[in-house]
Design a protein around this motif. Structure first.
Motif, PDB file in Angstrom:
ATOM      1  N   UNK A   1     -68.924 -61.912 -58.686  1.00 61.33           N
ATOM      2  CA  UNK A   1     -69.969 -61.321 -57.857  1.00 61.33           C
ATOM      3  C   UNK A   1     -69.765 -61.743 -56.401  1.00 61.33           C
ATOM      4  N   UNK A   2     -70.305 -60.952 -55.495  1.00 64.62           N
ATOM      5  CA  UNK A   2     -70.234 -61.303 -54.079  1.00 64.62           C
ATOM      6  C   UNK A   2     -70.934 -62.646 -53.876  1.00 64.62           C
ATOM      7  N   UNK A   3     -70.461 -63.466 -52.929  1.00 62.82           N
ATOM      8  CA  UNK A   3     -71.100 -64.763 -52.696  1.00 62.82           C
ATOM      9  C   UNK A   3     -72.594 -64.643 -52.376  1.00 62.82           C
ATOM     10  N   UNK A   4     -72.962 -63.565 -51.694  1.00 66.09           N
ATOM     11  CA  UNK A   4     -74.373 -63.291 -51.405  1.00 66.09           C
ATOM     12  C   UNK A   4     -74.563 -61.787 -51.551  1.00 66.09           C
TER      13      UNK A   4
ATOM     14  N   UNK B   1     -79.747 -62.756 -52.320  1.00 67.33           N
ATOM     15  CA  UNK B   1     -79.467 -63.601 -53.478  1.00 67.33           C
ATOM     16  C   UNK B   1     -78.213 -64.423 -53.212  1.00 67.33           C
ATOM     17  N   UNK B   2     -78.304 -65.723 -53.448  1.00 71.27           N
ATOM     18  CA  UNK B   2     -77.172 -66.629 -53.292  1.00 71.27           C
ATOM     19  C   UNK B   2     -76.450 -66.730 -54.629  1.00 71.27           C
TER      20      UNK B   2
ATOM     21  N   UNK C   1     -81.045 -72.105 -52.219  1.00 72.99           N
ATOM     22  CA  UNK C   1     -80.212 -72.827 -53.180  1.00 72.99           C
ATOM     23  C   UNK C   1     -79.360 -71.884 -54.030  1.00 72.99           C
ATOM     24  N   UNK C   2     -78.322 -72.408 -54.665  1.00 71.88           N
ATOM     25  CA  UNK C   2     -77.468 -71.599 -55.534  1.00 71.88           C
ATOM     26  C   UNK C   2     -78.276 -70.904 -56.624  1.00 71.88           C
ATOM     27  N   UNK C   3     -77.956 -69.621 -56.840  1.00 77.06           N
ATOM     28  CA  UNK C   3     -78.589 -68.854 -57.893  1.00 77.06           C
ATOM     29  C   UNK C   3     -80.003 -68.371 -57.579  1.00 77.06           C
ATOM     30  N   UNK C   4     -80.519 -68.693 -56.407  1.00 77.49           N
ATOM     31  CA  UNK C   4     -81.877 -68.272 -56.066  1.00 77.49           C
ATOM     32  C   UNK C   4     -81.862 -67.155 -55.030  1.00 77.49           C
ATOM     33  N   UNK C   5     -83.028 -66.546 -54.846  1.00 73.79           N
ATOM     34  CA  UNK C   5     -83.190 -65.426 -53.921  1.00 73.79           C
ATOM     35  C   UNK C   5     -84.329 -65.715 -52.963  1.00 73.79           C
ATOM     36  N   UNK C   6     -84.319 -65.016 -51.867  1.00 74.94           N
ATOM     37  CA  UNK C   6     -85.422 -65.063 -50.911  1.00 74.94           C
ATOM     38  C   UNK C   6     -85.739 -63.632 -50.535  1.00 74.94           C
ATOM     39  N   UNK C   7     -87.014 -63.258 -50.552  1.00 73.62           N
ATOM     40  CA  UNK C   7     -87.436 -61.891 -50.254  1.00 73.62           C
ATOM     41  C   UNK C   7     -88.278 -61.852 -48.987  1.00 73.62           C
TER      42      UNK C   7
END
Length: 174
Positions: free
Chosen positions: A32-35, A59-60, A120-126
């Motif tokens: 997957x893309x890094x972000x 998404x990270x 953080x890794x595996x998390x998202x921000x909206x």
């Protein structure tokens, strides 16, 4: 006497080449893309004087924190061709663990600061932008945007992506 081994190897190589050309060979699994940046709207249509929320989720996908994000947002070419469509960004909020918080810098500019602190890794921000359609806006046109982004990670790597397109919102008159 000719060796049957050479003939078989040649036939196998030819067959493998044909399969690879026509896409029948086993595909490699892509990372997957890094972000990743995705968009959503809370409505597909709006009337003049109404609002639509445009949510952007970053998404990270890496195993390192996102430390910095730069993001631009601009109207699509078709949106700019409709001079009768009148709209503006009137609000911005970022989802946090304790609820929504106000953003900094509302508008089609540097939206990266709106994602707040480290992701953080595996998390998202909206981040959600509120798009207000003017009461005297034209009708039967679509409003859409595109975005480019750049993210830096705590392992000193970076990634960029785009254009990423938003869903279009149709302006309808009642």
């Amino acid at each position: 006497m000719r060796s049957p081994l050479k003939s078989r190897l040649g036939l196998t190589a030819s067959l493998a080449s044909v399969l690879a050309v026509f896409g029948l060979a086993p595909a490699a699994q892509a990372d997957p893309a890094p972000a990743a940046l995705t968009f959503a709207t809370n409505a597909a249509t709006v009337t003049p004087g109404g609002t639509v929320n445009l949510s952007m989720t970053l998404t990270n996908n890496k195993t390192y924190d996102v430390w910095f994000v730069y993001q631009s947002i601009a109207p699509t070419w078709l949106t700019t061709q409709r001079a009768d469509l009148k709209y503006s960004f009137t609000g911005c909020s970022v989802a946090t663990p304790t609820g929504a918080a106000a953003c900094s810098g509302v508008g089609p500019s540097d939206l990266g600061a709106n994602y707040g602190a480290t992701i953080p890794p595996g998390q998202s921000r909206t981040v959600t932008l509120t798009l207000k359609v003017a009461a005297d806006s034209g009708c039967n046109g679509n409003i859409g945007f595109y975005s480019y982004y750049y993210a830096e990670f705590s392992d000193s790597t970076n990634t960029s992506g785009g254009p990423v397109y938003t869903p279009e919102t149709r302006v309808l008159c009642a």
